[in-house]
Design an enzyme around this catalytic site. Structure first.
Site, PDB file in Angstrom:
ATOM      1  N   LYS A   1     -12.581  -1.919   6.841  1.00  0.00           N
ATOM      2  CA  LYS A   1     -11.849  -2.975   8.045  1.00  0.00           C
ATOM      3  C   LYS A   1     -12.240  -2.644   9.471  1.00  0.00           C
ATOM      4  O   LYS A   1     -12.758  -3.634  10.063  1.00  0.00           O
ATOM      5  CB  LYS A   1     -10.290  -2.770   7.745  1.00  0.00           C
ATOM      6  CG  LYS A   1      -9.796  -3.070   6.215  1.00  0.00           C
ATOM      7  CD  LYS A   1      -8.660  -2.164   6.126  1.00  0.00           C
ATOM      8  CE  LYS A   1      -8.535  -2.031   4.242  1.00  0.00           C
ATOM      9  NZ  LYS A   1      -9.023  -3.422   3.672  1.00  0.00           N
TER      10      LYS A   1
ATOM     11  N   TRP B   1       0.844  -1.177  -0.084  1.00  0.00           N
ATOM     12  CA  TRP B   1      -0.146   0.082  -0.121  1.00  0.00           C
ATOM     13  C   TRP B   1       0.859   1.318  -0.016  1.00  0.00           C
ATOM     14  O   TRP B   1       0.400   2.206  -0.523  1.00  0.00           O
ATOM     15  CB  TRP B   1      -1.120  -0.161   1.028  1.00  0.00           C
ATOM     16  CG  TRP B   1      -1.994  -1.025   0.886  1.00  0.00           C
ATOM     17  CD1 TRP B   1      -1.940  -2.205   1.561  1.00  0.00           C
ATOM     18  CD2 TRP B   1      -3.172  -1.240  -0.250  1.00  0.00           C
ATOM     19  NE1 TRP B   1      -3.184  -3.195   1.138  1.00  0.00           N
ATOM     20  CE2 TRP B   1      -3.624  -2.445  -0.004  1.00  0.00           C
ATOM     21  CE3 TRP B   1      -3.405  -0.361  -1.232  1.00  0.00           C
ATOM     22  CZ2 TRP B   1      -4.710  -2.787  -0.890  1.00  0.00           C
ATOM     23  CZ3 TRP B   1      -4.384  -0.591  -2.133  1.00  0.00           C
ATOM     24  CH2 TRP B   1      -4.962  -1.797  -1.889  1.00  0.00           C
TER      25      TRP B   1
ATOM     26  N   ASP C   1      -1.720   6.782   6.066  1.00  0.00           N
ATOM     27  CA  ASP C   1      -2.674   5.589   5.640  1.00  0.00           C
ATOM     28  C   ASP C   1      -3.040   4.833   6.752  1.00  0.00           C
ATOM     29  O   ASP C   1      -2.251   3.943   7.133  1.00  0.00           O
ATOM     30  CB  ASP C   1      -2.236   4.977   4.377  1.00  0.00           C
ATOM     31  CG  ASP C   1      -3.248   4.092   4.053  1.00  0.00           C
ATOM     32  OD1 ASP C   1      -4.318   3.862   4.607  1.00  0.00           O
ATOM     33  OD2 ASP C   1      -2.822   3.521   2.856  1.00  0.00           O
TER      34      ASP C   1
END
Ligand code: PMP
Length: 362
Positions: free
Chosen positions: A196, A102, A172
């Site tokens: 999530k 990511w 992030d």
């Protein structure tokens, strides 16, 4: 009905009491005569939901008043492009610390719009660790420094907030938001897809220092400027109303049922330890991907002696009611995502399965 223990990386398991409440309110929300998903985003019912989601999240996480809380769409990936578009003037560098899939995606999304600098990367050793802060090469004139607080695919996490001086730190938090206490004041911007730890997919949380949002380029389309969403309180256009309602319910569950983030992190640490102990005590049958000092509390990744053994493990696990354990193709093996909503009971069932599997098939 039989619900499996769901270890999906995202969209992921949600707390059952939250799903039950959403189910109860699906046909009629309060006395509104309609579901929350059928009501105007400018009507009193939804406005109160959005205000409660923001108020409760601010209290739960400890978000200071000089930060705006935005509920946007487009996922975390959109934020990765928007931050470069909004904050880097032509030719200005931005520093990236790349610790997994990511972090690499963030880099790729920003690449067309900014002078990218890789301040540090753990790619050379397979994204198993976080490069130590004293090895980072930061630029004095960077628009921002970007990190990925938790790498969902590789299963490594930052254990503390790095000091980057006066340059705003952008992070992030897609796979670790609200899983432990967080000092928001150390960051310029935090972003997280909700799917999530906070709610369903389709809504993204952005926590941004208000003065930074004002710095954004005004030449961008209105919807792509952070200042628009700060000024309009995420209501410039139709927001993802169902997602925001679910964030409100999940936030309330975290506060009232779990007892806040201090309690949540204790439970998350206990859950992660169950699995890492099983890996460490397996005599090499299970091999963890991340180096122990950087192991994620949210995504536990490991391999078995062969791909055939991994396929058999996954097939047996599914039969035992332990679902969605297949690792991402770039790492392979097994990944157990054990976000806030995964119970200790579910993780214990997986640990017991691992021990028994090794005893009978290892
Ligand atoms: N960052 C991280 C850490 C993620 O785990 C994910 C999704 N798994 C993303 C970014 C991409 O998020 P989205 O699909 O919401 O764009």
């Amino acid at each position: 009905m039989s619900r499996a223990y769901n270890f999906s990386a995202g969209p992921a398991a949600l707390p059952e009491p939250v799903l039950e409440q959403a189910q109860r309110e699906m046909l009629e929300f309060g006395g509104a005569g309609a579901s929350i998903v059928e009501l105007s985003h400018r009507g009193p019912e939804f406005m109160e939901v959005a205000a409660a989601a923001e108020r409760d999240l601010r209290a739960l996480v400890g978000i200071p008043d000089d930060y705006a809380v935005l509920f946007t769409s487009g996922g975390a990936t959109t934020q990765q492009a928007l931050m470069a578009l909004n904050f880097a003037s032509a030719g200005q560098p931005a520093d990236y610390v790349v610790t997994g899939h990511w972090g690499s995606t963030a880099l790729g999304q920003a690449a067309p719009y900014v002078d990218l600098r890789i301040a540090a990367s753990s790619e050379g050793e397979g994204f198993r660790s976080i490069p130590p802060r004293d090895a980072w090469r930061l630029s004095d004139d960077a628009a921002y420094v970007h990190i990925t607080a938790n790498e969902t695919i590789h299963g490594v996490e930052f254990r503390d907030t790095p000091d980057v001086g006066d340059v705003p730190l952008f992070a992030d938090f897609s796979s670790s938001i609200a899983s432990e206490p967080l000092d928001v004041s150390r960051y310029g911007m935090i972003y997280a897809g909700a799917q999530k730890n906070l709610g369903p997919s389709g809504v993204t949380l952005v926590v941004i220092r208000k003065d930074l949002a004002e710095r954004a380029a005004e030449s961008l389309p209105t919807m792509l400027q952070y200042r628009t969403h700060v000024k309009e309180n995420s209501l410039y256009n139709t927001p993802p109303t169902f997602g925001i309602y679910m964030i409100m319910l999940v936030t309330r569950w975290l506060e009232e049922t779990v007892g806040g983030l201090d309690k949540m992190v204790e439970l998350n640490a206990r859950k992660a330890k169950l699995l890492y102990d099983a890996i460490d005590q397996s005599g090499g049958f299970y091999r963890g991907h991340a180096q122990p000092a950087y192991r994620s509390k949210m995504n536990v990744t490991w391999r078995l002696p062969s791909e055939e053994a991994e396929a058999a493990f996954l097939s047996e696990a599914t039969k035992a009611g332990l679902a969605s354990l297949k690792g991402h193709r770039s790492v392979g093996g097994i990944r157990a995502s054990i976000y806030n909503a995964m119970s200790e009971e579910g993780v214990t069932a997986l640990r017991d399965f691992m021990v028994e599997y090794q005893r009978t098939k290892g």
